[in-house]
Design an enzyme around this catalytic site. Structure first.
Site, PDB file in Angstrom:
ATOM      1  CG  PHE A  15      -1.232   1.206   1.915  1.00 47.20           C
ATOM      2  CD1 PHE A  15      -2.422   1.855   1.613  1.00 47.20           C
ATOM      3  CD2 PHE A  15      -0.383   1.775   2.858  1.00 47.20           C
ATOM      4  CE1 PHE A  15      -2.755   3.043   2.239  1.00 47.20           C
ATOM      5  CE2 PHE A  15      -0.706   2.963   3.481  1.00 47.20           C
ATOM      6  CZ  PHE A  15      -1.900   3.602   3.168  1.00 47.20           C
ATOM      7  CE  LYS A  64       6.235  -3.995  10.233  1.00 49.85           C
ATOM      8  NZ  LYS A  64       4.837  -3.857  10.633  1.00 49.85           N
ATOM      9  CG  ASN A  85       6.565   1.086  11.534  1.00 53.54           C
ATOM     10  OD1 ASN A  85       7.073   1.724  12.462  1.00 53.54           O
ATOM     11  ND2 ASN A  85       5.396   1.410  11.011  1.00 53.54           N
ATOM     12  N   GLY A 144      -1.028 -14.055  18.198  1.00 52.69           N
ATOM     13  CA  GLY A 144       0.287 -13.866  17.592  1.00 52.69           C
ATOM     14  C   GLY A 144       1.241 -13.229  18.588  1.00 52.69           C
ATOM     15  N   GLY A 147       6.066  -8.737  15.882  1.00 54.92           N
ATOM     16  CA  GLY A 147       6.232  -7.299  16.078  1.00 54.92           C
ATOM     17  C   GLY A 147       4.899  -6.572  16.153  1.00 54.92           C
TER      18      GLY A 147
HETATM   19  P1  NAP Z   1       4.710 -12.043  11.728  1.00 57.24           P
HETATM   20  O1  NAP Z   1       5.866 -11.634  12.577  1.00 57.24           O
HETATM   21  O2  NAP Z   1       4.945 -12.735  10.434  1.00 57.24           O
HETATM   22  O3  NAP Z   1       3.710 -12.981  12.582  1.00 57.24           O
HETATM   23  C1  NAP Z   1       3.173 -12.596  13.809  1.00 57.24           C
HETATM   24  C2  NAP Z   1       2.862 -13.799  14.660  1.00 57.24           C
HETATM   25  O4  NAP Z   1       1.765 -14.502  14.122  1.00 57.24           O
HETATM   26  C3  NAP Z   1       3.974 -14.822  14.757  1.00 57.24           C
HETATM   27  O5  NAP Z   1       4.910 -14.421  15.710  1.00 57.24           O
HETATM   28  C4  NAP Z   1       3.216 -16.091  15.146  1.00 57.24           C
HETATM   29  O6  NAP Z   1       3.058 -16.160  16.567  1.00 57.24           O
HETATM   30  C5  NAP Z   1       1.847 -15.876  14.499  1.00 57.24           C
HETATM   31  N1  NAP Z   1       1.736 -16.679  13.288  1.00 57.24           N
HETATM   32  C6  NAP Z   1       2.510 -16.616  12.187  1.00 57.24           C
HETATM   33  N2  NAP Z   1       2.112 -17.525  11.277  1.00 57.24           N
HETATM   34  C7  NAP Z   1       1.071 -18.188  11.829  1.00 57.24           C
HETATM   35  C8  NAP Z   1       0.234 -19.261  11.415  1.00 57.24           C
HETATM   36  N3  NAP Z   1       0.397 -19.836  10.222  1.00 57.24           N
HETATM   37  N4  NAP Z   1      -0.749 -19.680  12.252  1.00 57.24           N
HETATM   38  C9  NAP Z   1      -0.934 -19.087  13.467  1.00 57.24           C
HETATM   39  N5  NAP Z   1      -0.157 -18.068  13.919  1.00 57.24           N
HETATM   40  C10 NAP Z   1       0.822 -17.631  13.110  1.00 57.24           C
HETATM   41  O7  NAP Z   1       3.801 -10.784  11.387  1.00 57.24           O
HETATM   42  P2  NAP Z   1       3.782  -9.285  11.970  1.00 57.24           P
HETATM   43  O8  NAP Z   1       4.768  -8.456  11.256  1.00 57.24           O
HETATM   44  O9  NAP Z   1       3.798  -9.303  13.453  1.00 57.24           O
HETATM   45  O10 NAP Z   1       2.338  -8.825  11.409  1.00 57.24           O
HETATM   46  C11 NAP Z   1       1.170  -9.556  11.740  1.00 57.24           C
HETATM   47  C12 NAP Z   1       0.008  -9.089  10.893  1.00 57.24           C
HETATM   48  O11 NAP Z   1      -0.301  -7.737  11.182  1.00 57.24           O
HETATM   49  C13 NAP Z   1       0.258  -9.161   9.382  1.00 57.24           C
HETATM   50  O12 NAP Z   1      -0.903  -9.618   8.740  1.00 57.24           O
HETATM   51  C14 NAP Z   1       0.507  -7.713   9.002  1.00 57.24           C
HETATM   52  O13 NAP Z   1       0.134  -7.418   7.668  1.00 57.24           O
HETATM   53  C15 NAP Z   1      -0.428  -7.009   9.967  1.00 57.24           C
HETATM   54  N6  NAP Z   1      -0.025  -5.609  10.229  1.00 57.24           N
HETATM   55  C16 NAP Z   1      -0.920  -4.648   9.930  1.00 57.24           C
HETATM   56  C17 NAP Z   1      -0.592  -3.329  10.189  1.00 57.24           C
HETATM   57  C18 NAP Z   1      -1.571  -2.242   9.858  1.00 57.24           C
HETATM   58  O14 NAP Z   1      -1.172  -1.076   9.832  1.00 57.24           O
HETATM   59  N7  NAP Z   1      -2.843  -2.573   9.657  1.00 57.24           N
HETATM   60  C19 NAP Z   1       0.644  -2.995  10.743  1.00 57.24           C
HETATM   61  C20 NAP Z   1       1.534  -4.028  11.065  1.00 57.24           C
HETATM   62  C21 NAP Z   1       1.182  -5.353  10.795  1.00 57.24           C
HETATM   63  P3  NAP Z   1       3.211 -17.597  17.316  1.00 57.24           P
HETATM   64  O15 NAP Z   1       4.368 -18.283  16.654  1.00 57.24           O
HETATM   65  O16 NAP Z   1       3.525 -17.206  18.728  1.00 57.24           O
HETATM   66  O17 NAP Z   1       1.936 -18.324  17.156  1.00 57.24           O
END
Ligand code: NAP
Length: 267
Positions: A15, A64, A85, A144, A147
Site C-alpha cells: 500500500f 521489522k 517500521n 500472535g 512485532g
Molecule cells: P509475523 O511476525 O509474520 O507474525 C506474527 C505472529 O503470528 C507470529 O509471531 C506467530 O506467533 C503468528 N503466526 C505466524 N504464522 C502463523 C500461522 N500460520 N498460524 C498461526 N499463527 C501464526 O507478522 P507481523 O509483522 O507481526 O504482522 C502480523 C500481521 O499484522 C500481518 O498480517 C501484518 O500485515 C499485519 N499488520 C498490519 C498493520 C496495519 O497497519 N494494519 C501494521 C503491522 C502489521 P506464534 O508463533 O507465537 O503463534
C-alpha cells in the site's frame, strides 16, 4: 530527486508506494517512493550506499526486528518493542549535529509507528465496548507474538486494557508477558471481549484461512479486530460477524501509521 521507500520481502502489492507517491504529487514535492524487495536484510547497507538520495524508508515483514542491528538509534517505543517500521537516513553532517556516525557516512534512526497507529483507533472501539453498565470491563486477547502483536500490546497497556498474547508455542515466547495457547481460549473468551488478530493468518493470498479460535463462543459482547487490511473482511472477521460480534479491520491503523511515518520522514 529525493527518494524514500519500503524495505521488505515480497512487497509488490504494498500500500505504501501509492500512499506516499500520491502525497508527493499533491504537495508538489520532488520525491519518489520505491519498493526495495530484499532477499536478505544483510543487503541493506549496500542498498543505502548505492542510493545517495535515499532519505528514509518504511520496513515491513519480515524485517521489522532483523533491521535493528543495522540501526544507530532507536526511539524509546522501538527499543521497547524491538520492532522498527520507519527508518530515517541522516547523511548530511550538519543534520547529524553532535551525533557521531562512526565509520559510515550516514546514520540510521529507527522508529515504530504501528503502536501509536493502532492506539489512535482504540478510543471509539473501547467506548462502544463500555457503553452498557451491564458489561464487564474490557480485557483483550492478542493472537500472535510478532512485532505487530507487541505493538498492539504496548498501545493496549497505554490505554489501560489488560491483555494476554495467544501463541502456538507459548512456552518459548514473550518473556515477562502473559501468554496462553489456542486451546485455552474456550475458557478465556467469556472474560476477554476484545480479540485482536495480530497474526498473518487470513492475509491475501491465503484468504481461506482463519485463526484457530472457538468462534461459536463469540457474541455481540465481543469486538474482533483484524490488523489485516487485505482482504478488507478476512474470514476471521466474517466468522466473528456471523456470531454477532462487532468487527474492525486494519485499514485505519494502516493509514494512521503511514501518516505518523510521513511526519518522521518528511523532508
Ligand atoms: P509475523 O511476525 O509474520 O507474525 C506474527 C505472529 O503470528 C507470529 O509471531 C506467530 O506467533 C503468528 N503466526 C505466524 N504464522 C502463523 C500461522 N500460520 N498460524 C498461526 N499463527 C501464526 O507478522 P507481523 O509483522 O507481526 O504482522 C502480523 C500481521 O499484522 C500481518 O498480517 C501484518 O500485515 C499485519 N499488520 C498490519 C498493520 C496495519 O497497519 N494494519 C501494521 C503491522 C502489521 P506464534 O508463533 O507465537 O503463534
Amino acid at each position: 530527486m529525493v527518494e524514500f521507500g519500503l524495505v521488505g520481502k515480497g512487497i509488490s502489492h504494498s500500500f505504501s508506494a501509492d500512499f506516499f507517491n500520491d502525497k508527493y504529487r499533491r504537495q508538489g514535492l520532488d520525491a519518489v517512493y520505491l519498493n526495495f524487495d530484499l532477499e536478505d536484510i544483510s543487503l541493506l547497507p549496500a542498498l543505502i550506499g548505492s542510493r545517495p538520495d535515499l532519505k528514509g524508508f518504511n520496513v515491513t515483514s519480515p524485517y521489522k526486528r532483523e533491521v535493528i542491528p543495522f540501526l544507530d538509534y532507536l526511539s524509546p517505543a522501538a527499543a521497547r518493542l524491538q520492532a522498527v517500521n520507519v527508518v530515517k537516513v541522516v547523511r548530511n553532517s550538519s543534520d547529524l549535529g553532535s551525533l557521531k556516525p562512526g565509520h559510515k557516512d550516514y546514520f540510521l534512526m529507527g522508529y515504530n509507528t504501528d503502536s501509536p497507529g493502532f492506539g489512535l483507533t482504540l478510543p471509539p472501539v473501547l467506548e462502544a465496548m463500555c457503553s452498557s453498565p451491564d458489561l464487564p470491563g474490557v480485557s483483550a486477547l492478542i493472537l500472535g507474538t510478532g512485532g505487530a502483536a507487541s505493538a498492539v500490546g504496548l498501545a493496549l497497556s497505554e490505554a489501560g486494557v489488560p491483555y494476554i498474547f495467544v501463541s502456538r508455542t507459548p512456552s518459548v515466547k514473550m518473556a515477562g508477558e502473559s501468554v496462553c495457547c489456542y486451546t485455552d481460549l474456550s475458557e478465556l473468551l467469556d472474560s476477554h471481549r476484545l480479540v485482536v488478530n495480530a497474526s498473518p493468518v487470513g492475509m491475501f493470498p491465503n484468504v481461506e484461512s482463519a485463526p484457530d479460535i472457538p468462534y461459536h463462543l463469540l457474541s455481540s459482547r465481543h469486538v474482533c479486530y483484524d490488523l489485516i487490511y487485505n482482504p478488507p473482511e478476512t474470514l476471521f472477521l466474517q466468522r466473528a460477524k456471523a456470531q454477532g460480534a462487532k468487527t474492525v479491520n486494519g485499514m485505519e491503523m494502516l493509514l494512521n501509521q503511514a501518516e505518523l511515518a510521513w511526519d518522521i520522514l518528511s523532508i
